[in-house]
Design a protein around this motif. Structure first.
Motif, short mmCIF file in Angstrom:
data_model
loop_
_atom_site.label_atom_id
_atom_site.label_comp_id
_atom_site.label_asym_id
_atom_site.label_seq_id
_atom_site.Cartn_x
_atom_site.Cartn_y
_atom_site.Cartn_z
N GLU A 174 0.83 -1.20 0.00
CA GLU A 174 0.00 0.00 0.00
C GLU A 174 0.86 1.25 0.00
O GLU A 174 0.57 2.23 -0.71
N ALA A 175 1.94 1.24 0.77
CA ALA A 175 2.83 2.40 0.80
C ALA A 175 3.50 2.62 -0.54
O ALA A 175 3.67 3.78 -0.98
N GLU A 176 3.86 1.55 -1.23
CA GLU A 176 4.53 1.68 -2.52
C GLU A 176 3.59 2.21 -3.60
O GLU A 176 3.98 3.04 -4.42
N ILE A 177 2.33 1.74 -3.61
CA ILE A 177 1.38 2.25 -4.60
C ILE A 177 1.05 3.71 -4.33
O ILE A 177 0.90 4.53 -5.25
N ASP A 178 0.97 4.07 -3.04
CA ASP A 178 0.74 5.47 -2.69
C ASP A 178 1.88 6.34 -3.20
O ASP A 178 1.66 7.45 -3.73
N GLU A 179 3.10 5.87 -3.05
CA GLU A 179 4.27 6.64 -3.49
C GLU A 179 4.23 6.89 -5.00
O GLU A 179 4.50 7.99 -5.48
N ILE A 180 3.85 5.86 -5.76
CA ILE A 180 3.77 6.00 -7.21
C ILE A 180 2.67 6.98 -7.60
O ILE A 180 2.85 7.86 -8.46
N CYS A 181 1.50 6.85 -6.97
CA CYS A 181 0.38 7.73 -7.30
C CYS A 181 0.70 9.18 -6.96
O CYS A 181 0.43 10.09 -7.76
N ASN A 182 1.27 9.40 -5.80
CA ASN A 182 1.58 10.78 -5.39
C ASN A 182 2.70 11.38 -6.24
O ASN A 182 2.71 12.58 -6.49
N ALA A 183 3.64 10.54 -6.68
CA ALA A 183 4.73 11.04 -7.54
C ALA A 183 4.20 11.49 -8.90
O ALA A 183 4.84 12.31 -9.58
N ASN A 184 3.06 10.95 -9.29
CA ASN A 184 2.48 11.30 -10.59
C ASN A 184 1.19 12.12 -10.44
O ASN A 184 0.32 12.11 -11.31
N SER A 185 1.10 12.84 -9.32
CA SER A 185 -0.07 13.67 -9.03
C SER A 185 -0.20 14.81 -10.03
O SER A 185 0.80 15.32 -10.56
N THR A 186 -1.42 15.23 -10.27
CA THR A 186 -1.70 16.36 -11.18
C THR A 186 -1.93 17.66 -10.41
O THR A 186 -2.39 18.66 -10.99
N ILE A 187 -1.62 17.68 -9.14
CA ILE A 187 -1.92 18.85 -8.32
C ILE A 187 -1.22 20.11 -8.84
O ILE A 187 -1.81 21.19 -8.88
N ALA A 188 0.05 20.01 -9.22
CA ALA A 188 0.78 21.19 -9.68
C ALA A 188 0.08 21.82 -10.89
O ALA A 188 -0.07 23.05 -10.97
N HIS A 189 -0.37 20.99 -11.81
CA HIS A 189 -1.08 21.51 -12.99
C HIS A 189 -2.41 22.13 -12.60
O HIS A 189 -2.77 23.21 -13.09
N ARG A 190 -3.13 21.47 -11.70
CA ARG A 190 -4.42 22.01 -11.26
C ARG A 190 -4.23 23.36 -10.57
O ARG A 190 -5.00 24.30 -10.77
N ASN A 191 -3.21 23.46 -9.70
CA ASN A 191 -2.93 24.74 -9.05
C ASN A 191 -2.61 25.82 -10.08
O ASN A 191 -3.06 26.97 -9.96
N GLU A 192 -1.82 25.47 -11.08
CA GLU A 192 -1.43 26.44 -12.10
C GLU A 192 -2.65 26.98 -12.84
O GLU A 192 -2.77 28.19 -13.08
N VAL A 193 -3.56 26.09 -13.20
CA VAL A 193 -4.78 26.52 -13.88
C VAL A 193 -5.64 27.39 -12.96
O VAL A 193 -6.12 28.46 -13.35
N ALA A 194 -5.84 26.92 -11.73
CA ALA A 194 -6.71 27.64 -10.80
C ALA A 194 -6.18 29.02 -10.46
O ALA A 194 -6.96 29.97 -10.24
#
Length: 381
Positions: A153-173
Motif C-alpha cells: 500500500e505504501a509503494e502504490i501510494d508513493e507512485i500515485c503521489n509522484a504522478n499527481s496532477t496537483i501542480a497543474h491544477r494549481n497552475e490553472v486555478a
C-alpha cells in the motif's frame, strides 16, 4: 489519491491544525470565547452569531464574506469522460451547479460566508486530462501495477503521489484571481484486485478534496439535477469548501479496508463487529498507555486541543452500519450513540454530532432534526 494525505477525503487520516491570523479572523467574523487562536471550523458552528459579534465590542455585524466561484467541468483531452461519454451539457451543468450552490448557502447560513455563482459567466467545460484525473501513471511505470510480489500500500501510494496532477491544477486555478475554483472532475482511484492479485487503476474516483495549500476544490464530475441529488451534493461541496477554508475533520478515522468494503459476502452485522473491534482496540490501547478512563475517548476527538465543543467521533462508519442493521439497510436512522465495554470492564459511551458537515455524516445531516437514540449494551454491537 493525488491529494495531500491530510486533505484527501477518500483516504483521510489525522489532519493538521491551522490557525488564523487576527486579520483573517476579523475578516471572517470569527469570535473565539475560549482561545484567541481558535481556528475556523465546521459550518453552522464555525462563526459565532451576530449577537456574540456585538458582545465583543462591534456595534454592527460585519457583512458576509462573498466567495466568487469559478466552476470548471473537466473532460479528458479527447473531450470525453473516461467512460467514453460526452458528460453533461453546458445548460444542464449550469442549472445543476446553481442549485447546489443555493443549497450550500443554506448550509452556510449564519456563518458569514456566502458563495456567489453566475451560470453564464462562471462556468466552463475544459478538455484537459490532467485537470480531470488525480494522477496519471506513465506507460513506463504501469508494469509495476501487476508485478509479483504485488506493491505494498505504501509503494502504490508513493507512485500515485509522484504522478499527481496537483501542480497543474494549481497552475490553472491560479489564473482565476479572486475566485474559488471548483473542479468538477472524475478523479482517479486505485484498488487491489484480490482475484488477479494486482493493483487496478480506475476512473472515476467520485471523491473530493481541498486544503490550504491548494488553489482549487476538487469535486466529483457528475452533478445530479433532482432535489435529493442537489441537496446531497451540497453537503459534499460544503465539506470540501470547509477544507479550502482550512477546516479539518473532527474525528479519528476508523473504517473498513477497501477489500472489506468490496467483499459482498460480508453482512452489515459482520461489518458492525469488525468496526466495533477496531474502536475497542484504539480505546484499549489508550488504557494500556496509561490514559485515565475519563480521558480515553479524547483519542476520537481529533480537534480536542483547540475546539472544545465537538464530541468524540470515529468518522461514522460504525453508526452507519448499526443503523443499517437496525433499520433494514437505512444508514441514516435514529441510532446516534455507541456504548462499548472495554477490556477492564468499563463501559464508555460517545455520540458523534451528525450535523457537522466536516465530519463524515454528509448523507445524514438531517439527523440533527431527529431525536437520536442510543444503542445500549455491548451485546448489541
Amino acid at each position: 489519491m493525488g491529494a495531500p494525505t491530510y486533505a484527501d477525503d477518500s483516504r483521510d487520516p489525522w489532519v493538521e491544525y491551522i490557525t488564523l491570523t487576527d486579520e483573517q479572523r476579523t475578516a471572517l467574523r470569527v469570535v473565539a470565547r475560549t482561545d484567541s487562536n481558535r481556528p475556523l471550523r465546521s459550518a453552522r458552528r464555525m462563526i459565532e452569531s451576530d449577537s456574540a459579534y456585538a458582545e465583543n465590542g462591534r456595534d454592527q455585524p460585519a457583512p458576509p464574506l462573498r466567495v466568487h466561484v469559478q466552476a470548471i467541468a473537466c473532460r479528458n483531452d479527447n473531450g470525453l469522460l473516461s467512460s467514453g461519454h460526452t458528460g453533461q451539457a453546458y445548460p444542464e451543468l449550469g442549472e445543476a451547479i446553481s442549485r447546489v450552490i443555493f443549497h450550500t448557502n443554506e448550509i452556510f447560513e449564519g456563518t458569514g460566508i456566502k458563495l456567489f455563482f453566475n451560470a453564464t459567466a462562471d462556468l466552463e467545460i475544459r478538455n484537459d486530462t490532467q485537470l480531470n484525473q488525480d494522477f496519471i501513471i506513465p506507460p513506463s511505470e504501469q508494469w509495476k501495477l501487476t508485478q509479483n510480489p504485488p506493491l505494498t500500500e505504501a509503494e502504490i501510494d508513493e507512485i500515485c503521489n509522484a504522478n499527481s496532477t496537483i501542480a497543474h491544477r494549481n497552475e490553472v486555478a491560479n489564473n482565476y484571481v479572486g475566485k474559488m475554483v471548483l473542479l468538477f472532475a472524475e478523479g482517479t482511484s486505485r484498488f487491489f484486485d484480490e482475484n488477479k492479485q494486482h493493483w487496478i487503476i480506475s476512473n472515476p474516483s467520485g471523491g473530493g478534496f481541498s486544503w490550504e495549500d491548494l488553489s482549487f476544490v476538487k469535486l466529483s464530475a457528475y452533478v445530479g439535477t433532482t432535489n435529493a441529488a442537489t441537496e446531497d451534493y451540497a453537503t459534499f461541496l460544503s465539506h470540501e469548501v470547509g477544507h479550502y477554508l482550512h477546516l479539518w475533520h473532527p474525528f479519528y478515522k476508523i473504517s473498513l479496508t477497501s477489500s472489506e468494503n468490496g467483499n459482498q459476502s460480508l453482512t452489515d452485522q459482520q461489518k458492525v463487529e469488525l468496526l466495533t473491534q477496531r474502536v475497542k482496540e484504539v480505546l484499549n490501547n489508550e488504557l494500556a498507555n496509561g490514559i485515565p478512563l475519563e480521558n480515553v475517548l479524547n483519542i476520537l476527538n481529533a480537534d480536542t486541543a483547540v475546539v472544545h465543543d465537538t464530541p468524540p467521533d470515529d468518522s461514522g462508519e460504525l453508526l452507519h452500519y448499526l443503523n443499517r442493521v437496525a433499520n433494514g439497510g437505512d444508514g441514516c436512522g435514529l441510532i446516534g450513540e455507541v456504548n462499548l465495554t472495554l477490556k477492564n470492564g468499563a463501559i464508555v459511551s460517545y455520540s458523534p454530532d451528525r450535523s457537522l458537515v466536516m465530519s463524515y455524516f454528509k448523507g445524514c445531516l438531517l439527523t440533527r432534526q431527529l431525536n437520536i437514540r442510543p444503542v445500549h449494551g455491548d451485546a448489541r454491537i
